[in-house]
Write a protein that holds these residues in place. Sequence first.
Motif, mmCIF file in Angstrom:
data_model
loop_
_atom_site.group_PDB
_atom_site.id
_atom_site.type_symbol
_atom_site.label_atom_id
_atom_site.label_comp_id
_atom_site.label_asym_id
_atom_site.label_seq_id
_atom_site.Cartn_x
_atom_site.Cartn_y
_atom_site.Cartn_z
ATOM 1 N N GLN A 143 -45.206 -3.980 -69.085
ATOM 2 C CA GLN A 143 -44.380 -4.100 -68.013
ATOM 3 C C GLN A 143 -44.372 -3.145 -67.099
ATOM 4 O O GLN A 143 -44.432 -3.435 -65.839
ATOM 5 C CB GLN A 143 -42.974 -4.534 -68.559
ATOM 6 C CG GLN A 143 -42.919 -5.691 -69.486
ATOM 7 C CD GLN A 143 -43.821 -7.029 -68.928
ATOM 8 O OE1 GLN A 143 -43.896 -7.170 -67.878
ATOM 9 N NE2 GLN A 143 -44.391 -7.566 -69.877
ATOM 10 N N VAL A 144 -44.569 -1.670 -67.583
ATOM 11 C CA VAL A 144 -44.423 -0.612 -66.890
ATOM 12 C C VAL A 144 -45.702 -0.565 -65.957
ATOM 13 O O VAL A 144 -45.767 -0.367 -64.782
ATOM 14 C CB VAL A 144 -44.247 0.635 -67.354
ATOM 15 C CG1 VAL A 144 -44.465 2.038 -66.637
ATOM 16 C CG2 VAL A 144 -42.885 0.715 -68.328
ATOM 17 N N ARG A 145 -46.942 -0.881 -66.713
ATOM 18 C CA ARG A 145 -48.263 -0.923 -65.917
ATOM 19 C C ARG A 145 -48.349 -1.871 -64.864
ATOM 20 O O ARG A 145 -48.912 -1.691 -63.728
ATOM 21 C CB ARG A 145 -49.388 -0.907 -66.954
ATOM 22 C CG ARG A 145 -49.402 0.323 -67.889
ATOM 23 C CD ARG A 145 -49.905 1.603 -67.102
ATOM 24 N NE ARG A 145 -51.270 1.277 -66.786
ATOM 25 C CZ ARG A 145 -51.834 2.205 -65.932
ATOM 26 N NH1 ARG A 145 -51.030 3.177 -65.532
ATOM 27 N NH2 ARG A 145 -52.911 2.256 -65.520
ATOM 28 N N THR A 146 -47.756 -3.182 -65.137
ATOM 29 C CA THR A 146 -47.665 -4.090 -64.308
ATOM 30 C C THR A 146 -46.827 -3.726 -62.960
ATOM 31 O O THR A 146 -47.347 -4.036 -61.772
ATOM 32 C CB THR A 146 -47.135 -5.445 -65.078
ATOM 33 O OG1 THR A 146 -48.185 -5.717 -65.986
ATOM 34 C CG2 THR A 146 -47.142 -6.624 -63.761
ATOM 35 N N ALA A 147 -45.625 -3.224 -63.236
ATOM 36 C CA ALA A 147 -44.824 -2.772 -61.845
ATOM 37 C C ALA A 147 -45.379 -1.669 -61.095
ATOM 38 O O ALA A 147 -45.159 -1.772 -60.105
ATOM 39 C CB ALA A 147 -43.463 -2.255 -62.694
ATOM 40 N N THR A 148 -46.219 -0.972 -61.741
ATOM 41 C CA THR A 148 -46.823 0.235 -60.990
ATOM 42 C C THR A 148 -47.822 -0.324 -60.284
ATOM 43 O O THR A 148 -48.273 -0.014 -59.107
ATOM 44 C CB THR A 148 -47.397 1.192 -61.880
ATOM 45 O OG1 THR A 148 -46.476 1.702 -62.783
ATOM 46 C CG2 THR A 148 -48.054 2.330 -61.287
ATOM 47 N N ALA A 149 -48.857 -1.345 -60.983
ATOM 48 C CA ALA A 149 -49.860 -1.946 -60.070
ATOM 49 C C ALA A 149 -49.347 -2.721 -58.918
ATOM 50 O O ALA A 149 -49.981 -2.717 -58.006
ATOM 51 C CB ALA A 149 -50.476 -2.729 -61.169
ATOM 52 N N ASP A 150 -48.075 -3.549 -59.113
ATOM 53 C CA ASP A 150 -47.511 -4.138 -58.135
ATOM 54 C C ASP A 150 -47.040 -3.372 -56.795
ATOM 55 O O ASP A 150 -46.437 -3.780 -55.943
ATOM 56 C CB ASP A 150 -46.556 -5.186 -58.622
ATOM 57 C CG ASP A 150 -46.887 -6.311 -59.604
ATOM 58 O OD1 ASP A 150 -48.222 -6.397 -59.278
ATOM 59 O OD2 ASP A 150 -46.196 -6.707 -60.319
ATOM 60 N N GLY A 151 -46.804 -2.293 -57.147
ATOM 61 C CA GLY A 151 -45.971 -1.203 -56.445
ATOM 62 C C GLY A 151 -44.633 -1.114 -56.269
ATOM 63 O O GLY A 151 -43.732 -0.391 -55.513
ATOM 64 N N ASP A 152 -44.143 -1.542 -57.414
ATOM 65 C CA ASP A 152 -42.713 -1.646 -57.696
ATOM 66 C C ASP A 152 -42.219 -0.280 -58.584
ATOM 67 O O ASP A 152 -40.943 -0.091 -58.345
ATOM 68 C CB ASP A 152 -42.326 -2.865 -58.457
ATOM 69 C CG ASP A 152 -42.441 -4.145 -57.726
ATOM 70 O OD1 ASP A 152 -42.170 -4.146 -56.491
ATOM 71 O OD2 ASP A 152 -42.786 -5.107 -58.381
ATOM 72 N N LEU A 153 -43.206 0.342 -58.872
ATOM 73 C CA LEU A 153 -42.831 1.763 -59.433
ATOM 74 C C LEU A 153 -43.723 2.659 -58.568
ATOM 75 O O LEU A 153 -44.697 2.200 -58.474
ATOM 76 C CB LEU A 153 -42.872 1.715 -60.921
ATOM 77 C CG LEU A 153 -41.925 0.973 -62.055
ATOM 78 C CD1 LEU A 153 -42.177 0.983 -63.208
ATOM 79 C CD2 LEU A 153 -40.363 1.767 -61.622
#
Length: 218
Positions: A143-153
Motif C-alpha cells: 500500500q505504501v508503494r502504491t501510494a508513492t507511485a500515485d503521488g499521494d506520498l
Amino acid sequence: MSPRRSVAEARQTRADILACGMRLASVEGLEGLTIGRLAAELGMSKSGVLGHFGAKEELQLAVIDAAAEVFAREVAEPAGTAVPGLRKLTALCAAWVSYLERRVFPGGCFFTAAAAEFDDRPGRVRDTIAGLVSVWDRDLYRQVRTATADGDLPADTDADQLVFEVSSVMLGLNNALQLRRDTTAPARARRALGRLLGTPVLMVALLAALCQARLRLG
C-alpha cells in the motif's frame, strides 16, 4: 444422533475450544495453554480436548490460525473496499487502532504478545507467528508503494521505514493500553499516524468509525 449433527457438534466444540484458547493465550501466553487448562476451563475431559488437536503444539498452532482469522476479520476486511494506496493504508491503520482500542482480545494484540513470547524460541510456533507478521507487513508495504507511485506520498518515501514506524506506533499503543490503561493512547496513535501518512487525524478517526460500524452491521 445423525452423522450430520455429530459433525456439526464436533465443529462447534472445536470452535469453542479455540475461542477459549485465544482468550486464555492472549492473557496468559501460548506456553501456558495446555490440554488440561482448556479442559478445566470448558468443563471437558482432557481426552475430549485432546481428540481435537492431539498435542500441545498442534493446539497452539490452531489457536494462532484462529487468531489470524479474527485479526483479518477485524482489521483487513473492514478496509477491504478502500482504494489501494494511501486510502487503503489509512483504512488499515484506522481499523488496527480500533481493534486495539476495543480490546478484541482481553490481553491486547494477540500477535504482539505471542511474538514477544516466542521471538527467540526456534520451532513451528515461532515460524508461524513470524510468517503471519511478515504477510501483514508485506501488505502494508504494497500500500505504501502504491501510494508513492500515485503521488499521494513523497517520491522518496522509504517504504520499509514507514512500515516500521507504523508498526512501532501500534506496539506503543498496545503497551499504553495494556500496561498503563491509558485511555488517551488511541487518540495519540491516530495523531502519530496522521503525521506519518500525511493525512488529517480526522480522516483516520472517521475511517475507524466506519470500520466499527461495518463490524456491527456484520
